[in-house]
Write an enzyme that holds these catalytic residues in place. Structure first.
Site, mmCIF file in Angstrom:
data_model
loop_
_atom_site.group_PDB
_atom_site.id
_atom_site.type_symbol
_atom_site.label_atom_id
_atom_site.label_comp_id
_atom_site.label_asym_id
_atom_site.label_seq_id
_atom_site.Cartn_x
_atom_site.Cartn_y
_atom_site.Cartn_z
ATOM 1 N N GLU A 1 0.687 17.873 28.563
ATOM 2 C CA GLU A 1 -0.507 17.899 29.538
ATOM 3 C C GLU A 1 -1.174 19.144 28.859
ATOM 4 O O GLU A 1 -1.582 20.117 29.656
ATOM 5 C CB GLU A 1 0.020 17.975 30.891
ATOM 6 C CG GLU A 1 0.483 16.897 31.450
ATOM 7 C CD GLU A 1 0.857 16.610 32.854
ATOM 8 O OE1 GLU A 1 1.043 17.775 33.543
ATOM 9 O OE2 GLU A 1 1.170 15.609 33.256
ATOM 10 N N GLU B 1 5.378 9.515 31.632
ATOM 11 C CA GLU B 1 5.883 9.789 32.951
ATOM 12 C C GLU B 1 5.210 8.788 34.033
ATOM 13 O O GLU B 1 4.010 8.505 33.690
ATOM 14 C CB GLU B 1 5.356 11.108 33.248
ATOM 15 C CG GLU B 1 6.344 12.321 32.940
ATOM 16 C CD GLU B 1 5.875 13.794 33.670
ATOM 17 O OE1 GLU B 1 4.860 13.605 34.416
ATOM 18 O OE2 GLU B 1 6.065 14.870 32.897
#
Length: 323
Positions: free
Chosen positions: A148, A249
Site C-alpha cells: 500500500e 488481502e
C-alpha cells in the site's frame, strides 16, 4: 563414524526429505509448482502481535495444522527478523504444504517513509537480508517489496522506487545464485488502480517490472455478488495483464458474520485471470478480522490450543473449491 553420529546424520537427511516440497515459479501469467501444476493462492494473513510470527515453532505447528483443515496453502507475513532462525516454523508449514509470501520491509525500511519515497543502501541491505534468510526454504513462494505504497495518484512519485527495489532484489538474488523467487507488490484497491498497476506491471523489459501484482481489497461485504461487489470490474481491468495477479488481502467485516462467499467467485469466475486470495487475518485482534482465538498462555511463548471463530468450523474456506 559412531552409531550416534550416524543416527544424527540419518535423521537430518530424513528431515530434509520430509520438508522438501515443490517450489513455486511463474510461467506467463500463472504460478506453477515445480511439478508442473498450476498454483492458486489459498492464503491467510499471519502476523501475530509480535513482530515475527515465524520463530515460535510450537505455535507454528499448531497453526499450520489448523490452517490445513481450512484448506489453506499459503500465509502472508508482513514483518520478520532477518537475523532469526525460521527453520522450525518454515518446516512446520511445509509439512502441511503451506507456502510463505513475505514482505521484505520493516517499520524503518518502507519504500515511502512519511511523505518521501527513497531507496537507500540501508533499505536494500535489509531487503537482501530477508532474501538471504528465506531463499533456502522450498516453501518460500514470493517476496513483497511494498504494501500500500501507492494509495492514489498523488503517491505516483513512489512508483519508480518500488521498481528499483524489485530490480535491486532480483539482481542480488542472481548474484548469489539463489533460486529465482517471484518478487511483487501489494497494492491498495483505489480508483487509481489501472494507471498505477499498468506502470508497475507492463514495462517491456521483464527486469524492470514486477513478477506479480497483489491487491488488498475490501469491497465484497456480506452476501454480495460478482457484480455488486465490483469484482467484475476488477476482472475487466486486469484481463490483459502479462503477469500473475491475486488478492493479497480480502475480508470486509462491516456486515457480520463473514461468510467468505467471495472465494467462490475468486476460484471460479475470476480463476482464468486471478490466481487466488489471501484472507485477512489469522489471529483475532481488536479490529475483529481474526479467524481464530488463542487459548490461555501456558508460558511466555506458547498458547494452549486455538479455537475457530466466525463460524469457520462450518466453512472449509478453500477446500470446497477446485484448482
Amino acid at each position: 563414524m559412531s552409531r550416534s553420529n550416524l543416527f544424527v546424520v540419518a535423521l537430518a537427511a530424513l528431515l530434509a526429505l520430509v520438508y522438501a516440497i515443490p517450489t513455486i515459479s511463474i510461467t506467463g501469467t500463472k504460478f506453477f509448482n515445480s511439478e508442473g501444476k498450476q498454483f492458486y493462492v489459498k492464503g491467510i494473513a499471519y502476523q501475530l502481535i509480535e513482530d515475527d510470527p515465524l520463530i515460535n515453532t510450537v505455535q507454528c505447528q499448531r497453526d499450520a495444522a489448523l490452517m490445513a483443515e481450512l484448506g489453506a496453502n499459503s500465509i502472508r507475513v508482513y514483518h520478520v527478523d532477518p537475523s532469526a532462525d525460521h527453520t522450525g516454523c518454515m518446516n512446520a508449514f511445509a509439512q502441511y504444504g503451506i507456502y510463505l509470501w513475505v514482505d521484505c520491509d520493516s517499520f524503518k525500511t518502507y519504500v515511502r517513509l512519511g511523505d518521501g519515497p527513497s531507496w537507500t543502501q540501508n533499505k536494500s541491505n535489509f531487503y537482501r537480508a530477508v532474501m538471504d534468510n528465506f531463499q533456502q526454504f522450498d516453501n518460500t513462494a514470493g517476496f513483497f517489496v511494498g504494501n500500500e505504497v501507492l494509495n492514489d495518484v498523488t503517491d505516483s512519485s513512489s512508483a519508480p522506487y518500488l521498481l528499483t527495489a524489485a530490480a535491486d532484489l532480483r539482481a542480488y538474488g542472481r548474484s548469489r545464485n539463489y533460486r529465482p523467487i517471484p518478487i511483487g507488490y501489494s497494492a491498495t484497491d483505489t480508483g487509481a488502480l489501472p494507471m498505477l498497476a499498468d506502470y508497475l506491471a507492463c514495462r517491456p523489459n521483464v527486469d524492470e517490472r514486477l513478477d506479480f501484482y497483489g491487491l488488498n481489497s475490501y469491497r465484497w461485504c456480506g452476501e454480495s455478488t460478482f457484480q455488486q461487489s465490483g469484482y467484475d470490474v476488477l476482472l475487466n481491468q486486469t484481463a490483459d495483464y502479462n503477469l500473475p495477479i491475486f488478492f493479497t488481502e480480502v475480508g470486509c467485516n462491516t456486515v457480520p458474520p463473514r461468510t467468505f462467499s467471495d472465494q467462490a467467485v475468486v476460484f471460479n469466475e475470476m480463476a482464468d485471470v486471478w490466481s487466488g486470495a489471501i484472507i485477512y487475518e489469522w489471529i483475532q485482534e481488536m479490529n475483529q478480522y481474526g479467524l481464530i482465538n488463542y487459548g490461555p498462555r501456558l508460558d511466555a511463548s506458547i498458547n494452549e490450543g486455538s479455537s475457530i471463530v466466525q463460524g469457520l468450523h462450518k466453512l472449509p474456506m478453500f477446500a470446497r473449491y477446485g484448482h
